[in-house]
Scaffold this motif. Structure first.
Motif, short mmCIF file in Angstrom:
data_model
loop_
_atom_site.label_atom_id
_atom_site.label_comp_id
_atom_site.label_asym_id
_atom_site.label_seq_id
_atom_site.Cartn_x
_atom_site.Cartn_y
_atom_site.Cartn_z
N THR A 172 0.83 -1.21 0.00
CA THR A 172 0.00 0.00 0.00
C THR A 172 0.86 1.26 0.00
O THR A 172 0.58 2.22 -0.72
CB THR A 172 -0.93 0.01 1.23
OG1 THR A 172 -1.85 -1.08 1.15
CG2 THR A 172 -1.71 1.32 1.32
N MET A 173 1.94 1.25 0.78
CA MET A 173 2.85 2.39 0.82
C MET A 173 3.49 2.64 -0.55
O MET A 173 3.68 3.78 -0.96
CB MET A 173 3.91 2.18 1.89
CG MET A 173 3.37 2.23 3.31
SD MET A 173 4.59 1.74 4.57
CE MET A 173 5.75 3.10 4.48
N HIS A 175 2.12 1.83 -3.48
CA HIS A 175 1.07 2.36 -4.34
C HIS A 175 0.86 3.86 -4.07
O HIS A 175 0.67 4.65 -5.02
CB HIS A 175 -0.24 1.62 -4.10
CG HIS A 175 -0.23 0.22 -4.63
ND1 HIS A 175 -1.18 -0.73 -4.30
CD2 HIS A 175 0.63 -0.42 -5.48
CE1 HIS A 175 -0.92 -1.86 -4.91
NE2 HIS A 175 0.18 -1.70 -5.63
N GLU A 176 0.89 4.24 -2.80
CA GLU A 176 0.72 5.65 -2.46
C GLU A 176 1.87 6.50 -3.00
O GLU A 176 1.66 7.62 -3.47
CB GLU A 176 0.62 5.81 -0.93
CG GLU A 176 -0.68 5.23 -0.36
CD GLU A 176 -0.70 5.23 1.16
OE1 GLU A 176 0.38 5.49 1.77
OE2 GLU A 176 -1.76 4.97 1.75
N ALA A 179 1.48 6.96 -6.72
CA ALA A 179 0.34 7.82 -7.05
C ALA A 179 0.62 9.29 -6.78
O ALA A 179 -0.19 10.15 -7.14
CB ALA A 179 -0.88 7.38 -6.24
N THR A 180 1.78 9.59 -6.18
CA THR A 180 2.13 10.98 -5.85
C THR A 180 2.81 11.64 -7.04
O THR A 180 3.80 11.12 -7.56
CB THR A 180 3.06 11.02 -4.63
OG1 THR A 180 2.41 10.39 -3.51
CG2 THR A 180 3.39 12.46 -4.26
#
Length: 218
Positions: A172-173, A175-176, A179-180
């Motif tokens: 998840t980290m 993916h975040e 996405a930035t």
């Protein structure tokens, strides 16, 4: 500007210099032009200056990811280091040993990246108080205590359950980060994040198979 762009710039500058010098009188190979040597030294200095500038011009999302993932990996080490004395199967001990080796290597790479860019380098601490439970997938102090207290088959079950949770948080980290806007353009950050995503997704699948194969609770 990243290192690849800096290298490209210096290559273009060197090519232009060569083209400019093509029509000029040549000097013997044994007597290189002092002016040419000075120009080459200036180009080399420009390259290294731009490389240093690119290294220091970091995206804050990259810095936060590297700093956070060091702490995230540190908790995986805490969990895995419990396995030799508590695990009920050799397969789980082997899994934990692989996790220790892989995440120690990644921690060192992330610490080096931060240090080279004069960013804060978190210490790798193994006490529960240092674990930032706010990050995705991190175990709570209660879950860690439960894992510490377990032995044999129950330890294996909890370890696999909690490490799947933990690895899912790391993915998840990543993916975040991706996405930035503007993040993960640095070669090292992109490689580490991509490796984490691929490796831990693969391990989640493997651990789920191991978990499903365990005997049911009585």
């Amino acid at each position: 500007m990243n290192v690849r762009l800096a290298r490209s710039s210096i290559a273009v500058a060197a090519a232009l210099m060569g083209a400019a010098c093509a029509g000029a009188p040549t000097t013997p190979a044994s007597a290189p032009s002092a002016t040419g040597s000075a120009d080459l030294a200036e180009l080399e200095a420009l390259y290294y200056a731009r490389a240093d500038s690119a290294r220091m011009n970091v995206h804050q999302a990259d810095v936060a990811f590297m700093q956070g993932m060091i702490g995230h990996h540190a908790q995986a080490l805490v969990m895995s280091e419990l396995a030799p004395e508590r695990a009920g199967s050799q397969a789980l001990r082997t899994l934990a040993a692989r996790t220790i080796n892989a995440q120690n290597d990644e921690i060192e790479s992330m610490r080096s990246w931060l240090a080279e860019r004069v960013q804060e380098v978190p210490e790798v601490r193994h006490d529960h108080a240092s674990m930032r439970a706010s990050m995705p997938g991190m175990l709570s102090p209660g879950q860690l205590r439960e894992l510490e207290a377990a032995r044999g088959l129950e330890f294996d079950r909890l370890f696999l359950t909690y490490m799947i949770q933990h690895h899912s948080g790391a993915v998840t980290m990543v993916h975040e980060l991706f996405a930035t806007d503007g993040a993960a353009l640095d070669d090292t950050v992109f490689k580490i994040a991509s490796d984490i995503q691929v490796d831990q997704t693969t391990e989640i699948d493997r651990m789920q198979l191991m978990l499903d194969a365990l005997p049911a609770r009585p």
